[in-house]
Design an enzyme around this catalytic site. Structure first.
Site, PDB file in Angstrom:
ATOM      1  N   CYS A  91       0.789  -1.237   0.019  1.00 14.50           N
ATOM      2  CA  CYS A  91       0.021   0.079   0.121  1.00 14.50           C
ATOM      3  C   CYS A  91       0.957   1.178   0.149  1.00 14.50           C
ATOM      4  O   CYS A  91       0.122   2.304  -0.277  1.00 14.50           O
ATOM      5  CB  CYS A  91      -0.852   0.033   1.415  1.00 14.50           C
ATOM      6  SG  CYS A  91      -2.108  -1.269   1.247  1.00 14.50           S
ATOM      7  N   HIS A 359      -9.109   3.426  -2.161  1.00 16.25           N
ATOM      8  CA  HIS A 359      -7.812   3.102  -2.005  1.00 16.25           C
ATOM      9  C   HIS A 359      -7.182   2.338  -3.171  1.00 16.25           C
ATOM     10  O   HIS A 359      -6.952   1.075  -3.023  1.00 16.25           O
ATOM     11  CB  HIS A 359      -7.681   2.502  -0.734  1.00 16.25           C
ATOM     12  CG  HIS A 359      -6.332   1.953  -0.338  1.00 16.25           C
ATOM     13  ND1 HIS A 359      -5.096   2.331  -0.760  1.00 16.25           N
ATOM     14  CD2 HIS A 359      -5.922   1.011   0.652  1.00 16.25           C
ATOM     15  CE1 HIS A 359      -3.927   1.904  -0.382  1.00 16.25           C
ATOM     16  NE2 HIS A 359      -4.444   1.049   0.757  1.00 16.25           N
ATOM     17  N   CYS A 389      -0.374   2.552   7.113  1.00 15.56           N
ATOM     18  CA  CYS A 389       0.111   1.143   6.946  1.00 15.56           C
ATOM     19  C   CYS A 389       0.161   0.278   5.906  1.00 15.56           C
ATOM     20  O   CYS A 389       0.036   0.732   4.813  1.00 15.56           O
ATOM     21  CB  CYS A 389      -1.055   0.436   8.089  1.00 15.56           C
ATOM     22  SG  CYS A 389      -2.624   0.182   7.055  1.00 15.56           S
TER      23      CYS A 389
END
Length: 403
Positions: A91, A359, A389
């Site tokens: 991510c 996202h 994260c």
């Protein structure tokens, strides 16, 4: 050491990551090339203007495989002498692309880079590339592997966050995102995605549900309870790792977790000489960067220790930061960050986040740096911190300072 400056930051709108999403027919290659072209056009770049294109994308298979960064350069209007580097830190891939570019400049390896990323989650499904930590028993068992949704629920259980707290954060994210769009706060950064005839396809974040309220979210069933409790069950794996937890409190669902979307983002990073060459004014400098590893089971608490590290490395404290962007992968991630640093929620994700707008994995890190910069300028603030994260237990952060 040479300073690295942000000269431009832009992104596409985020389309629903489904077959009926507005961007579904746009390939990862084309969306990347459109984004690179926008950087070139907005900044009047010509020739071998940048040292490299560093491009994050997480699921590096099929159309997103084979060094998508180089393919995107060749498909764009950039000079073919510009190479491309595809990177994957899950991510944080888009953020890591920016951080790597900045640190290359600081070290003297080139005057300028384009850095960012893309993820077409409706076309290339998350997890379709496989992952040793999930599929190789020799690693999965030793690391007490659980899916990310279970990790988010472990955070909620460990740190005492309720379903109501998570839902309230999600409702606020939707409210803030809607207000930001209504007030035109993204106009500087969001480019319109067009088709091959130049006709607009999407000019706004498509995933948003601005009418979401607590009553709506209360009707949703926990998304990860079944996989946690079904035999043999990931909850049992979690409790083997954390025996002080009697049970896992499953509070997350589709409404308080990040949305699956398509999107891309890019930043133009350079030193002073680059700006002078192209007549560009720097908007901010990349003050510092950091990354850490941590417990791979709870996995998603990375924003806390990586923020502690970046502040310590830079001789700063949390009060020196004016605004924060903490990626809303799950509500508990942001709740834990706010709890750990006792920061005012009004300073965190001022314009909403991934719960409201989605996202796109490889792009989000670059998106939130750009959003942070825009908001620092809008509020006339000086210093901002962006953090995410990361799957498998990592964290990444970037501190920027207006100039």
């Amino acid at each position: 050491m040479t300073e690295a400056y942000i000269y431009d930051a832009l992104r596409t709108p985020r389309g629903k990551g489904r077959k009926d999403g507005a961007l579904h027919e746009v390939t990862s290659l084309r969306l990347s090339a459109l984004t690179l072209n926008a950087v070139k056009e907005r900044n009047n770049l010509d020739g071998h203007a940048v040292e490299d294109v560093i491009w994050g994308n997480v699921t590096q298979v099929m159309e997103q495989g084979g060094c998508l960064a180089r393919s995107a350069v060749l498909a764009s209007d950039l000079d073919e002498r510009i190479p491309g580097l595809a990177i994957n830190r899950f991510c944080a891939s888009g953020m890591e692309a920016v951080n790597l570019a900045a640190n290359q400049i600081k070290g003297g390896a080139g005057n300028a880079y384009i850095a960012g990323g893309v993820e077409m989650m409706g076309r290339v499904a998350m997890g379709s590339d496989g992952a040793a930590i999930a599929v190789d028993p020799s690693l999965a068992m030793d690391s007490y592997f659980v899916p990310q949704g279970i990790s988010a629920d472990i955070i909620a259980t460990e740190y005492g966050f309720s379903r109501e707290q998570a839902d309230a954060l999600a409702v606020e994210s939707q409210r803030r995102a809607a207000k930001a769009w209504e007030e035109g706060r993204f106009e500087k950064s969001v480019i319109t995605v067009t088709d091959q005839n130049g006709l607009p396809i999407l000019d706004h974040d498509e995933y948003m549900r601005p009418g979401t309220g607590m009553d709506n979210l209360a009707k949703l069933n926990p998304a990860f309870q079944m996989m946690g409790e079904a035999m043999p069950g990931f909850d049992k794996v979690a409790i083997m790792k954390y025996p002080h937890l009697e049970r896992i409190n499953h509070i997350h669902h589709a409404g308080n977790s990040s949305g699956i979307v398509d999107g891309a983002a890019a930043l133009l990073i350079g030193n002073k000489e680059f700006g002078a060459q192209f007549g560009l004014t720097p908007r901010a400098r990349i003050k510092s960067t950091a990354k850490i590893g941590l417990d791979p089971t709870i996995m998603l608490t990375g924003p806390v220790p990586v923020t502690q590290k970046i502040l310590s490395d830079d001789g700063m404290n949390i009060g020196d930061i004016d605004l924060f962007e903490v990626n809303e992968a799950f509500a508990s991630v942001v709740l834990r960050f706010q709890q750990a640093f006792d920061v005012d929620p009004e300073l965190v994700n001022v314009n909403g986040g991934s719960i409201a707008m989605g996202h796109p994995l490889g792009a989000t890190g670059a998106i939130i740096i750009g959003t942070l910069l825009d908001e620092l300028e809008r509020q006339d603030k000086e210093v901002g911190l962006a953090t995410l994260c990361i799957a498998s237990g990592m964290g990444a952060a970037t501190v920027i300072e207006r100039v």
